[in-house]
Design a protein around this motif. Structure first.
Motif, PDB file in Angstrom:
ATOM      1  N   ASP A   3      30.729  42.253  33.310  1.00  0.00           N
ATOM      2  CA  ASP A   3      30.002  42.956  32.263  1.00  0.00           C
ATOM      3  C   ASP A   3      30.248  44.454  32.383  1.00  0.00           C
ATOM      4  OD1 ASP A   3      29.008  40.587  31.392  1.00  0.00           O
ATOM      5  OD2 ASP A   3      27.054  40.819  32.340  1.00  0.00           O
ATOM      6  N   GLY A   4      30.415  45.091  31.241  1.00  0.00           N
ATOM      7  CA  GLY A   4      30.581  46.532  31.232  1.00  0.00           C
ATOM      8  C   GLY A   4      32.017  46.988  31.375  1.00  0.00           C
ATOM      9  N   ILE A   5      32.981  46.094  31.594  1.00  0.00           N
ATOM     10  CA  ILE A   5      34.364  46.528  31.723  1.00  0.00           C
ATOM     11  C   ILE A   5      35.254  45.905  30.656  1.00  0.00           C
ATOM     12  CG2 ILE A   5      34.200  46.949  34.190  1.00  0.00           C
ATOM     13  CD1 ILE A   5      35.749  44.356  34.615  1.00  0.00           C
ATOM     14  N   VAL A   6      34.678  45.136  29.761  1.00  0.00           N
ATOM     15  CA  VAL A   6      35.452  44.497  28.704  1.00  0.00           C
ATOM     16  C   VAL A   6      35.668  45.508  27.587  1.00  0.00           C
ATOM     17  CG1 VAL A   6      35.468  42.641  27.001  1.00  0.00           C
ATOM     18  CG2 VAL A   6      34.538  42.242  29.273  1.00  0.00           C
ATOM     19  N   GLU A   7      36.907  45.594  27.100  1.00  0.00           N
ATOM     20  CA  GLU A   7      37.202  46.500  26.009  1.00  0.00           C
ATOM     21  C   GLU A   7      36.496  46.018  24.746  1.00  0.00           C
ATOM     22  OE1 GLU A   7      41.389  47.075  25.631  1.00  0.00           O
ATOM     23  OE2 GLU A   7      41.639  47.384  27.773  1.00  0.00           O
ATOM     24  N   ILE A  53      46.545  40.208  34.022  1.00  0.00           N
ATOM     25  CA  ILE A  53      45.177  40.708  34.140  1.00  0.00           C
ATOM     26  C   ILE A  53      45.237  42.223  34.028  1.00  0.00           C
ATOM     27  CG2 ILE A  53      43.136  40.839  35.595  1.00  0.00           C
ATOM     28  CD1 ILE A  53      44.055  38.262  36.946  1.00  0.00           C
ATOM     29  N   ALA A  54      44.464  42.783  33.106  1.00  0.00           N
ATOM     30  CA  ALA A  54      44.429  44.225  32.902  1.00  0.00           C
ATOM     31  C   ALA A  54      43.735  44.913  34.069  1.00  0.00           C
ATOM     32  CB  ALA A  54      43.713  44.536  31.591  1.00  0.00           C
ATOM     33  N   ALA A  55      43.881  46.220  34.131  1.00  0.00           N
ATOM     34  CA  ALA A  55      43.342  47.010  35.238  1.00  0.00           C
ATOM     35  C   ALA A  55      41.847  46.777  35.486  1.00  0.00           C
ATOM     36  CB  ALA A  55      43.625  48.487  35.004  1.00  0.00           C
ATOM     37  N   PRO A  56      40.995  46.715  34.449  1.00  0.00           N
ATOM     38  CA  PRO A  56      39.575  46.467  34.733  1.00  0.00           C
ATOM     39  C   PRO A  56      39.331  45.120  35.411  1.00  0.00           C
ATOM     40  CG  PRO A  56      39.833  47.311  32.506  1.00  0.00           C
ATOM     41  CD  PRO A  56      41.205  46.997  33.020  1.00  0.00           C
ATOM     42  N   GLY A  57      40.072  44.105  34.992  1.00  0.00           N
ATOM     43  CA  GLY A  57      39.936  42.788  35.617  1.00  0.00           C
ATOM     44  C   GLY A  57      40.396  42.807  37.062  1.00  0.00           C
ATOM     45  N   LEU A  58      41.510  43.504  37.325  1.00  0.00           N
ATOM     46  CA  LEU A  58      42.000  43.625  38.702  1.00  0.00           C
ATOM     47  C   LEU A  58      41.001  44.378  39.570  1.00  0.00           C
ATOM     48  CD1 LEU A  58      45.768  44.384  38.031  1.00  0.00           C
ATOM     49  CD2 LEU A  58      44.788  42.265  38.922  1.00  0.00           C
ATOM     50  N   ALA A  59      40.377  45.401  39.004  1.00  0.00           N
ATOM     51  CA  ALA A  59      39.362  46.158  39.755  1.00  0.00           C
ATOM     52  C   ALA A  59      38.172  45.273  40.098  1.00  0.00           C
ATOM     53  CB  ALA A  59      38.914  47.379  38.951  1.00  0.00           C
ATOM     54  N   ALA A  60      37.767  44.419  39.160  1.00  0.00           N
ATOM     55  CA  ALA A  60      36.654  43.507  39.429  1.00  0.00           C
ATOM     56  C   ALA A  60      37.014  42.524  40.534  1.00  0.00           C
ATOM     57  CB  ALA A  60      36.269  42.750  38.160  1.00  0.00           C
ATOM     58  N   ILE A  61      38.251  42.035  40.514  1.00  0.00           N
ATOM     59  CA  ILE A  61      38.707  41.115  41.560  1.00  0.00           C
ATOM     60  C   ILE A  61      38.740  41.830  42.902  1.00  0.00           C
ATOM     61  CG2 ILE A  61      40.701  39.796  42.381  1.00  0.00           C
ATOM     62  CD1 ILE A  61      41.246  39.145  39.380  1.00  0.00           C
ATOM     63  N   ASP A  62      39.229  43.066  42.926  1.00  0.00           N
ATOM     64  CA  ASP A  62      39.260  43.845  44.173  1.00  0.00           C
ATOM     65  C   ASP A  62      37.848  44.014  44.751  1.00  0.00           C
ATOM     66  OD1 ASP A  62      41.982  44.134  44.137  1.00  0.00           O
ATOM     67  OD2 ASP A  62      41.951  46.186  43.347  1.00  0.00           O
ATOM     68  N   ARG A  63      36.902  44.332  43.890  1.00  0.00           N
ATOM     69  CA  ARG A  63      35.513  44.498  44.368  1.00  0.00           C
ATOM     70  C   ARG A  63      34.969  43.191  44.928  1.00  0.00           C
ATOM     71  NH1 ARG A  63      35.254  47.471  39.564  1.00  0.00           N
ATOM     72  NH2 ARG A  63      34.203  45.757  38.504  1.00  0.00           N
ATOM     73  N   LEU A  82      34.364  34.517  38.975  1.00  0.00           N
ATOM     74  CA  LEU A  82      34.864  35.281  37.831  1.00  0.00           C
ATOM     75  C   LEU A  82      34.762  34.495  36.527  1.00  0.00           C
ATOM     76  CD1 LEU A  82      37.985  36.790  39.573  1.00  0.00           C
ATOM     77  CD2 LEU A  82      35.926  38.033  38.864  1.00  0.00           C
ATOM     78  N   GLU A  83      34.239  33.253  36.634  1.00  0.00           N
ATOM     79  CA  GLU A  83      34.073  32.369  35.483  1.00  0.00           C
ATOM     80  C   GLU A  83      35.408  32.089  34.797  1.00  0.00           C
ATOM     81  OE1 GLU A  83      31.095  34.212  33.065  1.00  0.00           O
ATOM     82  OE2 GLU A  83      29.539  33.930  34.569  1.00  0.00           O
ATOM     83  N   LEU A  84      36.424  31.775  35.615  1.00  0.00           N
ATOM     84  CA  LEU A  84      37.761  31.452  35.131  1.00  0.00           C
ATOM     85  C   LEU A  84      38.158  30.088  35.656  1.00  0.00           C
ATOM     86  CD1 LEU A  84      39.552  34.806  36.032  1.00  0.00           C
ATOM     87  CD2 LEU A  84      38.634  34.160  33.813  1.00  0.00           C
TER      88      LEU A  84
END
Length: 158
Positions: A3-7, A53-63, A82-84
């Motif tokens: 949440d909060g990182i989706v374009e 996976i775009a940068a925001p998604g990669l950042a979420a995975i890193d966290r 990640l609900e995938l």
């Protein structure tokens, strides 16, 4: 977790898909993968139509990996949090980074282990904190990846 990182465009597409689903006017196949593709805003590599996976998604995975570094972190758990679907995560991850999620997690663990070894932490504690099963697991992985054992690495690093 994303949440909060989706374009905004991706969010609008997701709501449109949800409306279609609830109206039952069209059949939607593989809904989880479609929503995941929308959430991660597909990136084209030129090699095909597989989404990355775009940068925001990669950042979420890193966290997520950082938060659970010391725990057993399987690909199925990453996908669930990640609900995938597992298949989508593995394909998109490989497309974006060139490695599997498991390999990425292991490389992150190794990087963290090297930081702790540089800080003169005991090898067994380092292995546990980084999510390796035991000191021998860290030793095997480190030897295979960089060619030296943790003890040798610590002796040669400044």
């Amino acid at each position: 977790p994303l949440d909060g990182i989706v374009e905004p465009e991706a969010g609008a597409a997701g709501w449109s898909l949800r409306r279609k689903r609830s109206s039952k006017t069209e059949e939607i196949a593989w809904e989880a993968d479609i929503l995941a593709a929308v959430r991660f805003h597909p990136v084209k590599s030129g090699k095909g139509d597989d989404p990355g996976i775009a940068a925001p998604g990669l950042a979420a995975i890193d966290r997520l990996i950082d938060r659970h570094m010391g725990e057993r972190l399987e690909v199925a758990r990453l996908a669930a949090e990640l609900e995938l679907s597992i298949g989508f995560l593995v394909r998109a991850f490989r497309q974006s980074l060139g490695v599997t999620p498991h390999r990425s997690v292991m490389e992150r663990r190794l990087a963290r282990a090297r930081q702790l070894l540089d800080a003169r932490r005991p090898i067994a504690d380092t292995a546990a904190e980084c999510g390796f099963a035991d000191q021998a697991h860290l030793t095997r992985y480190m030897k295979r990846s960089i060619g030296v054992t943790p003890a040798f690495y610590r002796r040669t690093e400044k």
